[in-house]
Motif scaffolding. Structure first.
Motif, PDB file in Angstrom:
ATOM      1  N   HIS A   8       0.808  -1.217   0.000  1.00  0.00           N
ATOM      2  CA  HIS A   8       0.000   0.000   0.000  1.00  0.00           C
ATOM      3  C   HIS A   8       0.848   1.277   0.000  1.00  0.00           C
ATOM      4  CE1 HIS A   8      -3.925  -1.909   0.297  1.00  0.00           C
ATOM      5  NE2 HIS A   8      -3.285  -2.852   0.968  1.00  0.00           N
ATOM      6  N   GLY A   9       2.154   1.121  -0.234  1.00  0.00           N
ATOM      7  CA  GLY A   9       3.028   2.284  -0.327  1.00  0.00           C
ATOM      8  C   GLY A   9       3.187   3.036   0.976  1.00  0.00           C
ATOM      9  N   LEU A  10       3.072   2.323   2.090  1.00  0.00           N
ATOM     10  CA  LEU A  10       3.179   2.959   3.404  1.00  0.00           C
ATOM     11  C   LEU A  10       4.618   2.900   3.905  1.00  0.00           C
ATOM     12  CD1 LEU A  10      -0.017   1.402   5.007  1.00  0.00           C
ATOM     13  CD2 LEU A  10       0.229   3.651   3.939  1.00  0.00           C
ATOM     14  N   ASN A  11       5.075   4.010   4.450  1.00  0.00           N
ATOM     15  CA  ASN A  11       6.401   4.083   5.041  1.00  0.00           C
ATOM     16  C   ASN A  11       6.287   3.639   6.499  1.00  0.00           C
ATOM     17  OD1 ASN A  11       8.479   5.546   6.757  1.00  0.00           O
ATOM     18  ND2 ASN A  11       9.280   5.930   4.701  1.00  0.00           N
ATOM     19  N   ILE A  12       6.949   2.556   6.847  1.00  0.00           N
ATOM     20  CA  ILE A  12       6.817   1.960   8.181  1.00  0.00           C
ATOM     21  C   ILE A  12       7.208   2.947   9.278  1.00  0.00           C
ATOM     22  CG2 ILE A  12       7.692   0.144   9.707  1.00  0.00           C
ATOM     23  CD1 ILE A  12       7.882  -1.576   7.061  1.00  0.00           C
ATOM     24  N   LYS A  13       8.321   3.600   9.099  1.00  0.00           N
ATOM     25  CA  LYS A  13       8.768   4.565  10.105  1.00  0.00           C
ATOM     26  C   LYS A  13       7.715   5.649  10.299  1.00  0.00           C
ATOM     27  CE  LYS A  13      12.315   8.019  10.985  1.00  0.00           C
ATOM     28  NZ  LYS A  13      13.497   8.707  10.436  1.00  0.00           N
ATOM     29  N   ASP A  14       7.206   6.197   9.201  1.00  0.00           N
ATOM     30  CA  ASP A  14       6.221   7.278   9.284  1.00  0.00           C
ATOM     31  C   ASP A  14       4.935   6.835   9.981  1.00  0.00           C
ATOM     32  OD1 ASP A  14       7.994   8.921   7.932  1.00  0.00           O
ATOM     33  OD2 ASP A  14       6.938   8.772   6.006  1.00  0.00           O
ATOM     34  N   ILE A  15       4.425   5.646   9.625  1.00  0.00           N
ATOM     35  CA  ILE A  15       3.145   5.241  10.210  1.00  0.00           C
ATOM     36  C   ILE A  15       3.284   4.889  11.690  1.00  0.00           C
ATOM     37  CG2 ILE A  15       2.152   4.570   7.990  1.00  0.00           C
ATOM     38  CD1 ILE A  15       2.511   1.627   8.762  1.00  0.00           C
ATOM     39  N   VAL A  16       4.422   4.334  12.068  1.00  0.00           N
ATOM     40  CA  VAL A  16       4.623   4.014  13.487  1.00  0.00           C
ATOM     41  C   VAL A  16       4.796   5.296  14.304  1.00  0.00           C
ATOM     42  CG1 VAL A  16       6.159   2.902  15.161  1.00  0.00           C
ATOM     43  CG2 VAL A  16       5.501   1.682  13.079  1.00  0.00           C
ATOM     44  N   LEU A  17       5.577   6.233  13.787  1.00  0.00           N
ATOM     45  CA  LEU A  17       5.758   7.500  14.508  1.00  0.00           C
ATOM     46  C   LEU A  17       4.449   8.274  14.594  1.00  0.00           C
ATOM     47  CD1 LEU A  17       9.260   8.663  13.215  1.00  0.00           C
ATOM     48  CD2 LEU A  17       8.687   7.660  15.447  1.00  0.00           C
ATOM     49  N   GLU A  18       3.637   8.229  13.542  1.00  0.00           N
ATOM     50  CA  GLU A  18       2.325   8.891  13.581  1.00  0.00           C
ATOM     51  C   GLU A  18       1.429   8.241  14.626  1.00  0.00           C
ATOM     52  OE1 GLU A  18      -0.844  11.361  13.064  1.00  0.00           O
ATOM     53  OE2 GLU A  18       1.193  11.673  12.327  1.00  0.00           O
ATOM     54  N   LYS A  19       1.465   6.927  14.724  1.00  0.00           N
ATOM     55  CA  LYS A  19       0.647   6.226  15.719  1.00  0.00           C
ATOM     56  C   LYS A  19       1.101   6.567  17.142  1.00  0.00           C
ATOM     57  CE  LYS A  19      -2.538   3.398  17.062  1.00  0.00           C
ATOM     58  NZ  LYS A  19      -3.945   3.724  16.967  1.00  0.00           N
ATOM     59  N   ILE A  20       2.391   6.679  17.344  1.00  0.00           N
ATOM     60  CA  ILE A  20       2.907   7.079  18.656  1.00  0.00           C
ATOM     61  C   ILE A  20       2.386   8.479  19.008  1.00  0.00           C
ATOM     62  CG2 ILE A  20       4.988   7.711  19.958  1.00  0.00           C
ATOM     63  CD1 ILE A  20       6.425   5.445  18.373  1.00  0.00           C
ATOM     64  N   LYS A  21       2.396   9.382  18.029  1.00  0.00           N
ATOM     65  CA  LYS A  21       1.887  10.745  18.246  1.00  0.00           C
ATOM     66  C   LYS A  21       0.402  10.710  18.622  1.00  0.00           C
ATOM     67  CE  LYS A  21       1.289  15.115  15.831  1.00  0.00           C
ATOM     68  NZ  LYS A  21       1.381  15.792  14.539  1.00  0.00           N
ATOM     69  N   GLN A  22      -0.378   9.922  17.880  1.00  0.00           N
ATOM     70  CA  GLN A  22      -1.806   9.795  18.186  1.00  0.00           C
ATOM     71  C   GLN A  22      -2.020   9.229  19.590  1.00  0.00           C
ATOM     72  OE1 GLN A  22      -3.414   7.346  15.070  1.00  0.00           O
ATOM     73  NE2 GLN A  22      -3.154   8.915  13.503  1.00  0.00           N
ATOM     74  N   ASN A  23      -1.247   8.203  19.938  1.00  0.00           N
ATOM     75  CA  ASN A  23      -1.376   7.603  21.267  1.00  0.00           C
ATOM     76  C   ASN A  23      -0.955   8.568  22.370  1.00  0.00           C
ATOM     77  OD1 ASN A  23      -2.501   5.212  20.417  1.00  0.00           O
ATOM     78  ND2 ASN A  23      -0.558   4.122  20.330  1.00  0.00           N
ATOM     79  N   ALA A  24       0.024   9.411  22.085  1.00  0.00           N
ATOM     80  CA  ALA A  24       0.454  10.405  23.069  1.00  0.00           C
ATOM     81  C   ALA A  24      -0.682  11.379  23.380  1.00  0.00           C
ATOM     82  CB  ALA A  24       1.686  11.154  22.566  1.00  0.00           C
TER      83      ALA A  24
END
Length: 112
Positions: free
Chosen positions: A78-94
């Motif tokens: 799906h053309g997703l950057n693993i680093k970007d999606i994990v860091l975004e999820k951490i931000k959302q969880n924060a």
């Protein structure tokens, strides 16, 4: 090349040498992640908490590798950057779990 890119490249090479891309649609990759996660959970089934910390490390490595491999392939599809999606999820969880409310508790964000 990043470590993630190196892993994904090796996974794609392995997959393509076997002509398995035809089986790697999103549904099957997601299902494979779920199945491999269940196999990971099986390592801990019926163990007391202390015993679960001494699980067979070789089996743990195998099952984690399977979960991560299918996860990397699904992200790549799906053309997703693993680093970007994990860091975004951490931000959302924060935002869901601010330190002042969540520290030291296992309560879900809507229970804080």
């Amino acid at each position: 090349m990043t470590e993630f890119e190196e892993i994904i490249e090796a996974l794609i090479k392995f997959r393509d040498e076997r002509d398995w891309q035809q089986f790697h649609d999103s549904k099957n990759l997601a299902t494979a992640i779920s199945i491999e996660a269940a196999e990971l959970n099986e390592l801990f089934l019926w163990k007391k908490t202390n015993d679960s910390e001494t699980v067979n490390i070789e089996r743990l490595k195998e099952e984690l590798a399977d979960v991560l491999s299918f996860s990397f392939l699904l992200a790549e599809k799906h053309g997703l950057n693993i680093k970007d999606i994990v860091l975004e999820k951490i931000k959302q969880n924060a935002e869901k779990y601010p330190v002042d409310k969540a520290k030291g508790t296992a309560k879900k964000y809507n229970e804080l």
